[in-house]
Design a protein around this motif. Structure first.
Motif, PDB file in Angstrom:
ATOM      1  N   GLU A  53       0.786  -1.093  -0.069  1.00 56.42           N
ATOM      2  CA  GLU A  53       0.156  -0.140   0.007  1.00 56.42           C
ATOM      3  C   GLU A  53       0.787   1.163  -0.061  1.00 56.42           C
ATOM      4  O   GLU A  53       0.558   2.090  -0.764  1.00 56.42           O
ATOM      5  CB  GLU A  53      -0.928   0.195   1.280  1.00 56.42           C
ATOM      6  N   GLU A  54       1.772   1.292   0.784  1.00 51.10           N
ATOM      7  CA  GLU A  54       2.911   2.493   0.862  1.00 51.10           C
ATOM      8  C   GLU A  54       3.512   2.569  -0.548  1.00 51.10           C
ATOM      9  O   GLU A  54       3.539   3.663  -0.975  1.00 51.10           O
ATOM     10  CB  GLU A  54       3.941   2.063   1.912  1.00 51.10           C
ATOM     11  N   LEU A  55       3.913   1.444  -1.280  1.00 48.72           N
ATOM     12  CA  LEU A  55       4.467   1.626  -2.418  1.00 48.72           C
ATOM     13  C   LEU A  55       3.596   2.138  -3.596  1.00 48.72           C
ATOM     14  O   LEU A  55       3.911   3.212  -4.161  1.00 48.72           O
ATOM     15  CB  LEU A  55       4.878   0.079  -2.684  1.00 48.72           C
ATOM     16  N   LEU A  56       2.220   1.734  -3.501  1.00 50.39           N
ATOM     17  CA  LEU A  56       1.392   2.286  -4.240  1.00 50.39           C
ATOM     18  C   LEU A  56       1.100   3.848  -4.038  1.00 50.39           C
ATOM     19  O   LEU A  56       1.025   4.430  -4.995  1.00 50.39           O
ATOM     20  CB  LEU A  56       0.101   1.483  -4.298  1.00 50.39           C
ATOM     21  N   GLU A  57       1.202   4.204  -2.915  1.00 50.88           N
ATOM     22  CA  GLU A  57       0.821   5.341  -2.491  1.00 50.88           C
ATOM     23  C   GLU A  57       1.970   6.305  -3.093  1.00 50.88           C
ATOM     24  O   GLU A  57       1.868   7.410  -3.802  1.00 50.88           O
ATOM     25  CB  GLU A  57       0.782   5.784  -0.982  1.00 50.88           C
TER      26      GLU A  57
ATOM     27  N   PHE B 107       4.048   5.516  -5.417  1.00 50.07           N
ATOM     28  CA  PHE B 107       4.022   5.576  -6.877  1.00 50.07           C
ATOM     29  C   PHE B 107       3.145   6.609  -7.369  1.00 50.07           C
ATOM     30  O   PHE B 107       3.477   7.336  -8.453  1.00 50.07           O
ATOM     31  CB  PHE B 107       3.778   4.383  -7.326  1.00 50.07           C
ATOM     32  N   ARG B 108       1.966   6.824  -6.889  1.00 46.52           N
ATOM     33  CA  ARG B 108       0.941   7.680  -7.013  1.00 46.52           C
ATOM     34  C   ARG B 108       1.343   9.052  -7.071  1.00 46.52           C
ATOM     35  O   ARG B 108       1.260  10.019  -7.633  1.00 46.52           O
ATOM     36  CB  ARG B 108      -0.507   7.377  -6.215  1.00 46.52           C
ATOM     37  N   GLN B 109       1.893   9.342  -5.896  1.00 48.02           N
ATOM     38  CA  GLN B 109       2.498  10.785  -5.588  1.00 48.02           C
ATOM     39  C   GLN B 109       3.648  11.224  -6.567  1.00 48.02           C
ATOM     40  O   GLN B 109       3.643  12.271  -7.132  1.00 48.02           O
ATOM     41  CB  GLN B 109       3.236  10.615  -4.220  1.00 48.02           C
ATOM     42  N   PHE B 110       4.484   9.903  -7.075  1.00 48.47           N
ATOM     43  CA  PHE B 110       5.407  10.406  -8.121  1.00 48.47           C
ATOM     44  C   PHE B 110       4.700  10.680  -9.501  1.00 48.47           C
ATOM     45  O   PHE B 110       5.248  11.676  -9.959  1.00 48.47           O
ATOM     46  CB  PHE B 110       6.190   8.809  -8.228  1.00 48.47           C
ATOM     47  N   VAL B 111       3.699   9.856  -9.608  1.00 52.59           N
ATOM     48  CA  VAL B 111       3.032  10.308 -10.934  1.00 52.59           C
ATOM     49  C   VAL B 111       2.403  11.596 -10.898  1.00 52.59           C
ATOM     50  O   VAL B 111       2.552  12.244 -11.806  1.00 52.59           O
ATOM     51  CB  VAL B 111       2.041   9.265 -11.265  1.00 52.59           C
ATOM     52  N   ILE B 112       1.852  11.999  -9.742  1.00 53.07           N
ATOM     53  CA  ILE B 112       1.170  13.263  -9.634  1.00 53.07           C
ATOM     54  C   ILE B 112       2.202  14.519  -9.692  1.00 53.07           C
ATOM     55  O   ILE B 112       2.049  15.461 -10.441  1.00 53.07           O
ATOM     56  CB  ILE B 112       0.418  13.539  -8.208  1.00 53.07           C
ATOM     57  N   ALA B 113       3.426  14.143  -9.142  1.00 52.19           N
ATOM     58  CA  ALA B 113       4.541  15.033  -9.349  1.00 52.19           C
ATOM     59  C   ALA B 113       4.950  15.363 -10.667  1.00 52.19           C
ATOM     60  O   ALA B 113       5.384  16.458 -11.313  1.00 52.19           O
ATOM     61  CB  ALA B 113       5.732  14.685  -8.576  1.00 52.19           C
ATOM     62  N   GLN B 114       4.993  14.065 -11.464  1.00 51.89           N
ATOM     63  CA  GLN B 114       5.482  14.258 -12.842  1.00 51.89           C
ATOM     64  C   GLN B 114       4.265  15.112 -13.682  1.00 51.89           C
ATOM     65  O   GLN B 114       4.745  15.578 -14.579  1.00 51.89           O
ATOM     66  CB  GLN B 114       5.606  12.699 -13.377  1.00 51.89           C
ATOM     67  N   LEU B 115       3.086  14.881 -13.360  1.00 50.21           N
ATOM     68  CA  LEU B 115       2.148  15.615 -13.873  1.00 50.21           C
ATOM     69  C   LEU B 115       2.127  17.106 -13.749  1.00 50.21           C
ATOM     70  O   LEU B 115       2.182  17.918 -14.720  1.00 50.21           O
ATOM     71  CB  LEU B 115       0.553  15.074 -13.347  1.00 50.21           C
ATOM     72  N   ILE B 116       2.444  17.524 -12.439  1.00 44.96           N
ATOM     73  CA  ILE B 116       2.691  18.902 -12.090  1.00 44.96           C
ATOM     74  C   ILE B 116       3.885  19.331 -12.875  1.00 44.96           C
ATOM     75  O   ILE B 116       3.780  20.439 -13.565  1.00 44.96           O
ATOM     76  CB  ILE B 116       2.825  18.965 -10.455  1.00 44.96           C
TER      77      ILE B 116
END
Length: 162
Positions: free
Chosen positions: A85-89, A91-100
């Motif tokens: 779950e921590e890994l998924l979170e 990864f989600r934050q990484f993808v959001i940072a990439q979007l930003i």
């Protein structure tokens, strides 16, 4: 009750369980499973409850793992799930940072395009030959901007942010 005996044997084999594993799941003694498989029959209400429990196990095989896991196994599984779950979170934050980051790049590019368009317009007023060059440059910049916007939309769609 031969039918119940056949039912227990068939379901236990289908679920790939030992008599002991089925007994642990049903919270009965291993000898009880042995007796049922050899013709002993429980009361009708008990047989109905057993059948319901086995059907639930067929629908959700994870129940058996939860029931038979030892405390250290349960703790290890919980740690594993928490880590996943921590890994998924993360990864989600990484993808959001990439979007930003992509949006920031798009914004900078839009500013650069505006500056270039202004310079092209200024040059176009002074020299006609540059006007042709400027419009080609402007078209190329617009096409690049559209490509970046498409990529951002694609990433957002993949993340279900749209």
């Amino acid at each position: 009750m031969k039918d119940f005996s056949k039912y227990i044997i068939e379901k236990r084999n289908t679920l790939l369980l030992t008599q002991e594993e089925l007994a642990n799941y049903l919270k009965v003694d291993k000898r009880t499973i042995h007796n049922w498989e050899n013709g002993a029959a429980p009361r009708e209400k008990t047989a109905h409850v057993i059948k319901n429990a086995i059907e639930e196990l067929e629908r959700n095989p994870g129940l058996l793992r939860e029931e038979t896991a030892t405390d250290p196994e349960k703790a290890a599984l919980k740690k594993l799930v928490a880590a996943q779950e921590e890994l998924l979170e993360n990864f989600r934050q990484f993808v959001i940072a990439q979007l930003i980051r992509m949006e920031a790049i798009e914004s900078v590019n839009a500013e650069r395009i505006a500056e270039l368009n202004l310079k092209v317009d200024q040059l176009a007023k002074s020299e006609k030959g540059i006007t042709i060059l400027g419009s080609k440059l402007s078209q190329e910049l617009d096409r690049s901007k559209a490509d970046v916007e498409d990529k951002i939309r694609e990433i957002k769609k993949g993340l279900k942010l749209l």
